[in-house]
Enzyme design. Structure first.
Site, mmCIF file in Angstrom:
data_model
loop_
_atom_site.group_PDB
_atom_site.id
_atom_site.type_symbol
_atom_site.label_atom_id
_atom_site.label_comp_id
_atom_site.label_asym_id
_atom_site.label_seq_id
_atom_site.Cartn_x
_atom_site.Cartn_y
_atom_site.Cartn_z
ATOM 1 N N GLU A 1 0.903 -1.121 -0.169
ATOM 2 C CA GLU A 1 0.018 -0.151 0.122
ATOM 3 C C GLU A 1 0.920 1.151 -0.069
ATOM 4 O O GLU A 1 0.728 1.978 1.049
ATOM 5 C CB GLU A 1 -0.852 0.003 1.308
ATOM 6 C CG GLU A 1 -1.899 -1.208 1.101
ATOM 7 C CD GLU A 1 -3.183 -0.953 2.294
ATOM 8 O OE1 GLU A 1 -3.022 0.067 2.996
ATOM 9 O OE2 GLU A 1 -3.723 -1.815 2.429
ATOM 10 N N GLU B 1 -4.842 -8.635 1.243
ATOM 11 C CA GLU B 1 -5.489 -8.435 2.425
ATOM 12 C C GLU B 1 -6.952 -7.988 2.411
ATOM 13 O O GLU B 1 -7.382 -7.450 1.322
ATOM 14 C CB GLU B 1 -5.049 -7.028 3.114
ATOM 15 C CG GLU B 1 -3.700 -7.250 3.771
ATOM 16 C CD GLU B 1 -3.063 -5.973 4.358
ATOM 17 O OE1 GLU B 1 -3.908 -5.069 4.922
ATOM 18 O OE2 GLU B 1 -1.923 -5.576 4.450
HETATM 19 C C1 BGC Z 1 -2.580 -2.366 6.015
HETATM 20 C C2 BGC Z 1 -2.395 -2.993 7.272
HETATM 21 C C3 BGC Z 1 -3.600 -2.628 8.371
HETATM 22 C C4 BGC Z 1 -5.046 -3.066 7.640
HETATM 23 C C5 BGC Z 1 -6.322 -2.704 8.675
HETATM 24 C C6 BGC Z 1 -4.077 -2.100 5.433
HETATM 25 O O1 BGC Z 1 -4.317 -0.845 4.843
HETATM 26 O O2 BGC Z 1 -1.960 -3.018 5.104
HETATM 27 O O3 BGC Z 1 -1.372 -2.844 7.770
HETATM 28 O O4 BGC Z 1 -3.512 -3.174 9.586
HETATM 29 O O5 BGC Z 1 -5.243 -2.377 6.570
HETATM 30 O O6 BGC Z 1 -6.386 -1.580 8.804
#
Ligand code: BGC
Length: 449
Positions: free
Chosen positions: A163, A353
């Site tokens: 990101e 993610e």
């Molecule tokens: C990030 C993580 C973060 C997750 C939840 C993502 O934007 O890569 O590091 O913990 O979102 O907010």
């Protein structure tokens, strides 16, 4: 019809959020170690000093991954654990820690998906200007070389950055480390970060690793016009997508250069970073995979720039009647289409993610947290992923964020994303109901959602 046999089921973490041991065994300070100490910067005043203590609990944490049945574990390397001041001496204890992690993953048949940079720049490099200093390309290459030399083909998927928008947030908006509020400097930093990415990919190619693959992880928060038929809302959404969101990265990486709208905005506002000959060719270096972080859809309304943020499956649906009918989960399809049509991106995609957070979660009488909402979220999400896979979209894996509750940057310990809770004092991992749910999803290869 279902998920392919080799679908990569996994979970994600990052170094600063789970490792702890922030000042042990020679680790240097990162910008987050320092930023978190400034009063008022982190919601609950916490720091990355301890977090989940993964540094001391690797065996226990990998055993939990094994129990979950994941095929891959996505983690990040801590730059300042490996090179305490960013560029000088290598800290052998830091390398040994990651060697141990990779060995444990291998013993347990779990493929490593590793991020080179997940937001935690060595503080020493920030003092030299951080990503705003074009020399950062040389710093990053040195760091990447240390990693490729040590672990090259033992990592299945290498992501250069996680990101990259975090650099924009930290340099222009100020609520992430390093806490600067200077858009011109932020635009330079982004340009340099993109160069770091491209140069690192070139370096990676020079090794000719037989198995390892390389890519980048970008979060694609698609802005929609709140009123689909309103031209001003549509223009605002387009502006945000291209100049303040994913377009800042996807256009240079996959199409080449900054988009027309972005270029106009940068030029008209005196924000264009110094671009040297060949920069955009370097940034466009071909990749093997694309890591997609999918959490949000955002709805823009032109008057007063109202933005409705859909994190957690579209909470706004309950609170704002004007957006009734929008289903957050379906934005994944739009995002896949945006990637393919606007950016001509047809690489294999790993959803690196996606996750659900809650502020308070309490254990029931049996001691287990019954996180029904998280289970619903994962089910809804995976139903969409499955449909897209069946239709031939190239989604090759899904990593839930996160295996355990962890340190959520400026939010400290406020939000809990984990499939397992971390007990306050003992730091023991306690699986929630969703842990069993996701374990069964993996076991049945997504047949039982
Ligand atoms: C990030 C993580 C973060 C997750 C939840 C993502 O934007 O890569 O590091 O913990 O979102 O907010």
């Amino acid at each position: 019809m279902s998920f392919p046999k080799d679908f990569l089921w996994g979970v994600s973490t990052s170094a600063a959020q789970v490792e702890g041991a922030a000042r042990e065994d020679g680790k240097g300070l990162s910008i987050w170690d320092v930023y978190a100490c400034i009063p008022g910067m982190v919601y609950d005043g916490s720091t990355p000093e301890v977090t989940c203590d993964e540094y001391h609990r690797l065996e226990e944490h990998v055993a939990l991954l094994k129990k979950l049945g994941v095929k891959c574990y996505r983690f990040s390397f801590s730059w300042s654990r490996i090179l305490p001041d960013g560029i000088g001496e290598v800290n052998e204890k830091g390398l040994a820690y990651y060697r141990k992690l990779l060995d444990l993953l291998k013993e347990n048949g779990i493929a490593p998906v590793a991020t080179i940079y997940h937001w935690d720049l060595p503080y020493a490099l920030q003092l030299m200007g951080g990503f705003g200093n074009r020399e950062c390309v040389q710093w990053f290459l040195r760091y990447a070389k240390v990693l490729f030399d040590a672990f090259g083909d033992d990592v299945a998927y290498w992501a250069t950055f996680n990101e990259p928008i975090a650099v924009y947030v930290g340099y222009a908006l100020g609520f992430f480390a390093p806490g600067l509020k200077n858009e011109r400097y932020a635009r330079r930093a982004i340009h340099h970060l993109l160069l770091c990415h491209g140069e690192a990919v070139k370096l990676f190619r020079s090794y000719h690793f037989p198995r390892a693959k390389v890519g980048i992880v970008v979060d694609v928060w698609h802005h929609y016009p709140l009123r689909a038929d309103n031209a001003d809302d549509a223009a605002l959404a387009d502006f945000n997508n291209q100049t303040a969101g994913y377009g800042m990265f996807l256009h240079p990486i996959f199409v080449g250069g900054y988009s027309k709208l972005c270029t106009e905005y940068l030029e008209q506002n005196g924000l264009m970073p110094p671009v040297e000959e060949g920069d955009f060719d370097t940034i466009k270096e071909p990749l093997d995979f694309f890591g997609l972080n999918f959490y949000n859809a955002i709805y823009d309304r032109a008057e007063g720039e109202v933005r409705l943020d859909g994190k957690n499956g579209g909470n706004f649906q309950q609170s704002d009647p004007s957006v009734q009918g929008i289903v957050f989960y379906d934005a994944l399809r739009d995002v896949m289409n945006v990637l393919q049509t606007q950016y001509d991106m047809h690489l294999p995609v790993i959803i690196t993610e996606n996750g659900y957070s809650a502020e308070t979660e309490r254990a029931g009488e049996d001691g287990v947290i019954d996180d029904e909402e998280r289970i619903k979220y994962i089910r809804e999400m995976l139903t969409r992923v499955k449909a897209l896979v069946e239709e031939g979209y190239p989604i090759k894996g899904y990593c839930y964020w996160s295996v355990m509750d962890n340190w959520e940057w400026s939010a400290g310990y406020r939000y809990h994303y984990g499939l397992a809770a971390v007990e306050k004092d003992s730091l023991a991992l306690i699986p929630k109901r969703s842990f069993g749910y996701y374990a069964n999803v993996i076991k049945t290869n997504g047949e039982e959602l």
